[in-house]
Write an enzyme that holds these catalytic residues in place. Structure first.
Site, PDB file in Angstrom:
ATOM      1  N   SER A 145       0.941  -1.361  -0.031  1.00 34.13           N
ATOM      2  CA  SER A 145       0.089   0.004   0.121  1.00 34.13           C
ATOM      3  C   SER A 145       0.836   1.406   0.008  1.00 34.13           C
ATOM      4  O   SER A 145       0.290   2.151  -0.388  1.00 34.13           O
ATOM      5  CB  SER A 145      -0.742   0.098   1.228  1.00 34.13           C
ATOM      6  OG  SER A 145      -2.034  -0.962   1.224  1.00 34.13           O
ATOM      7  N   ASP A 375      -8.740  -4.397   3.215  1.00 37.93           N
ATOM      8  CA  ASP A 375      -7.243  -5.101   3.027  1.00 37.93           C
ATOM      9  C   ASP A 375      -7.348  -5.797   4.165  1.00 37.93           C
ATOM     10  O   ASP A 375      -6.535  -6.967   4.180  1.00 37.93           O
ATOM     11  CB  ASP A 375      -6.341  -3.773   3.133  1.00 37.93           C
ATOM     12  CG  ASP A 375      -4.958  -4.429   3.032  1.00 37.93           C
ATOM     13  OD1 ASP A 375      -4.367  -4.876   2.052  1.00 37.93           O
ATOM     14  OD2 ASP A 375      -4.273  -4.120   4.209  1.00 37.93           O
ATOM     15  N   HIS A 417      -4.519  -1.826  -4.478  1.00 37.76           N
ATOM     16  CA  HIS A 417      -4.037  -3.302  -4.897  1.00 37.76           C
ATOM     17  C   HIS A 417      -4.899  -4.222  -4.924  1.00 37.76           C
ATOM     18  O   HIS A 417      -6.002  -3.983  -4.236  1.00 37.76           O
ATOM     19  CB  HIS A 417      -2.739  -3.617  -4.164  1.00 37.76           C
ATOM     20  CG  HIS A 417      -2.807  -3.874  -2.718  1.00 37.76           C
ATOM     21  ND1 HIS A 417      -3.547  -4.553  -1.798  1.00 37.76           N
ATOM     22  CD2 HIS A 417      -2.413  -2.787  -1.593  1.00 37.76           C
ATOM     23  CE1 HIS A 417      -3.668  -4.390  -0.846  1.00 37.76           C
ATOM     24  NE2 HIS A 417      -3.093  -3.327  -0.608  1.00 37.76           N
ATOM     25  N   HIS A 505      -1.028  -9.694  -0.762  1.00 37.72           N
ATOM     26  CA  HIS A 505      -1.901  -9.166  -1.810  1.00 37.72           C
ATOM     27  C   HIS A 505      -1.869  -9.790  -3.098  1.00 37.72           C
ATOM     28  O   HIS A 505      -1.205 -10.714  -3.196  1.00 37.72           O
ATOM     29  CB  HIS A 505      -1.197  -7.689  -2.156  1.00 37.72           C
ATOM     30  CG  HIS A 505      -1.298  -6.821  -0.934  1.00 37.72           C
ATOM     31  ND1 HIS A 505      -0.346  -5.541  -0.664  1.00 37.72           N
ATOM     32  CD2 HIS A 505      -1.779  -6.887   0.283  1.00 37.72           C
ATOM     33  CE1 HIS A 505      -0.712  -5.121   0.346  1.00 37.72           C
ATOM     34  NE2 HIS A 505      -1.448  -5.844   1.113  1.00 37.72           N
TER      35      HIS A 505
END
Length: 590
Positions: A145, A375, A417, A505
């Site tokens: 991030s 996230d 992302h 991710h």
């Protein structure tokens, strides 16, 4: 007879040839062993770029994309790209990849009991323009991030973990590699600015709007390594000591601990796990919110510092010019288990817009709103928590759409992302998005969930261990062994195929949704750093404001204080042809 034999021979030969052709891949696509062709060697190092991928490099990449997009519009005789935005709102759903959007849309419909769920819409589904952003960092195929937020807000891609610095950053030279961001550009044009997040205000995404630091983890003074002390100031201090952070009109989120005002009596009803649940503490004795209050002591209206929902909603947004709200020691609690006294993302967004909007008395504003815990839910395989965060994120976007003028305000919705989360088949229409994908297939030897993860801590929760039936090859615990109450809990983890303490991710492109002036610049596939230049060009701020004459013409014809009717009646005059002034833009960058 001979003819029949010849035909048979040829037929068998064709079958044999076809069999060999389909079972032996040609060299160029063989992937397991043997030759893989001249175009790629497994042991070869990637060719090093002749040009360093620093801020200047990414600046040129973005300008080429901007020029290409504008030329495409001109060929189609479109001129909407020239419309200018007084206000810009950037919504970042942290980790909100396309699979999360699709699953979250269904979750929203089922949560609200709007039919089956699949036909539901998210607010940004109706935005007129969409594109796809490539998210990789300079040094990582799958990003973090910090690097992605730096790309979005500064226009320069960078290393994994870097904030507000390009790839020339240094641990021991704090000024090296610094790059300006959208908030700095906006403040130079006299615009109001602010950040809203469900994470700590010192966390990677919000920090990229104000901080310049080698490592995203240096949120407190205790985290800056000895060799970097004196060169790098921790992120929390940068927020209150340096521009643009100390000039923000709105700062709302979590993070009392790195700001030096730890609440020792904070209540935590639901215990969530994961690396992000720990937070640094200051060792210098500084109480940074008090220093922030002192910095704004000469405001015509006293600044406001609030720590709970009630006080937030009681702020006189028409009068207060500077507001800081810190609501938890760490991140704000997942909304699916919200603690008493915590505001929602929607409420924080509405308050922020009230502070920032000053009508004709203002030159506009730039606001970041982050749904940051999407996230973090995924990192722990907390699918329910993650999808509920997306629902709350959608409510905040709806609040912004309701509160703003679409002819004045550019709204961008995107992710920094994606995540390693999958949306499996083949559940029946209308089946619980958080349920089993194959519960209707009674003979299937293993029941599995519609939402699962490629990796993460859910592996350990679902590993069969002693529960595996004798002589069974199934390594996973049967879903029937989890009670409905357990599976409905916000801390229930969905299955992950590879064990990790923290799920990773994903590296695929992320969607960008755009509405308002300049939104037609969002089209096709582009590098993520292009988004900063869309804001720059559309908002007449920063390095792309002089890309052509459209900003100058806008200022000449409208001024900074036009009303809505004046804007609409004059907008048709903005159809001047593109006259690139790349030299002037390069001077601005240098």
């Amino acid at each position: 007879m001979h003819s029949l034999a010849l035909i048979g021979f040829l037929w068998c030969s064709l079958i044999a040839f076809g069999w060999s052709a389909t079972t032996v891949p040609p060299p160029l696509i063989r992937t397991q062993s043997g030759d893989i062709g001249p175009q790629y060697k497994l042991d070869q190092e990637p060719e090093k770029s002749q040009e360093p991928e620093d801020a200047k490099f990414w600046y040129k990449v973005a300008l080429r994309q901007l020029e290409k997009t504008i030329k495409q519009a001109q060929r189609a005789e479109e001129n909407s790209y020239q419309k200018k935005a007084k206000n810009i709102i950037v919504f970042i759903g942290d980790g909100m990849g396309v699979s999360t959007i699709s699953a979250g849309r269904i979750y929203k419909g089922q949560y609200l009991k709007h039919g089956n769920g699949e036909e539901e819409t998210l607010v940004f589904d109706d935005f007129p323009n969409t594109g796809m952003a490539k998210t990789y960092n300079v040094d990582k195929q799958v990003p973090d991030s910090a690097g992605t937020a730096t790309a979005i807000f500064t226009g320069s891609k960078t290393h994994y973990g870097a904030i507000g610095m390009d790839s020339t950053r240094s641990k021991t030279k704090g000024q090296q590699g610094r790059v300006q961001n959208v908030m700095e550009w906006a403040q130079k044009e006299g615009k109001r600015t602010g950040i809203v997040t469900t994470t700590r205000i010192t966390h990677a995404t919000p920090a990229a709007t104000y901080a310049h630091i080698y490592d995203r983890d240096w949120e407190c003074d205790t985290e800056v390594p000895t060799g970097s002390v004196g060169q790098h100031v921790d992120i929390a201090r940068q927020l209150v000591e340096n521009e643009p952070g100390n000039r923000f009109n709105v700062i709302l989120g979590g993070g009392m601990s790195p700001m030096g005002i730890l609440n020792a009596s904070e209540v935590q009803t639901t215990v969530f796990e994961g690396p992000t649940e720990t937070i640094c503490k200051r060792n210098d004795g500084r109480r940074l919110p008090e220093e922030w209050l002192a910095h704004h002591a000469n405001d015509s209206v006293p600044p406001a510092l609030v720590h709970n929902r009630r006080d937030l909603l009681n702020v006189d947004v028409k009068k207060v010019d500077h507001l800081m709200g810190l609501f938890r020691n760490n991140h704000i609690t997942y909304s699916v288990a919200r603690e008493v006294g915590e505001p929602s993302l929607q409420e924080m967004t509405e308050t922020a817009l009230g502070i920032l909007e000053r009508g004709d008395k203002s030159k506009g504003y730039v606001l970041l709103v982050e749904g940051g815990r999407i996230d973090q839910g995924h990192h722990m395989n907390y699918a329910r928590a993650a999808l509920h965060e997306l629902y709350e994120f959608d409510l905040a976007i709806q609040a912004a759409v309701n509160a703003t003028d679409p002819d004045e305000t550019l709204i961008l919705v995107t992710a920094d992302h994606s995540h390693a989360v999958t949306f499996n088949g083949y559940a029946l229409r209308g089946h619980d998005i958080l349920g089993a994908a194959n519960s209707h297939e009674k003979n299937d030897p293993m029941m599995y969930e519609t939402i699962s993860y490629a990796n993460g801590p859910g592996y350990y929760d679902h590993l069969a261990n002693d529960s595996r039936p004798q002589n069974s090859s199934n390594m996973w615990m049967p879903m029937k062994l989890f009670t409905e109450e357990e599976r409905a809990a916000p801390t229930y983890r969905h299955l992950a195929a590879v064990p990790r303490k923290d799920e990773t991710h994903g590296g695929e492109d992320v969607a960008v949704f755009a509405s308002g002036p300049g939104s037609s610049l969002i089209r096709g596939v582009f590098e993520q750093n292009y988004l900063a230049y869309v804001m720059s060009y559309a908002g007449c701020l920063g390095p792309a404001k002089d890309f052509d004459d459209s900003c100058k013409e806008h200022r000449d014809q409208h001024g900074h204080h036009e009303d809505e009717m004046s804007y609409r009646s004059s907008a048709s005059l903005l159809g001047a042809s593109l006259v690139p002034i790349l030299g002037a833009a390069l001077i601005y960058m240098l």
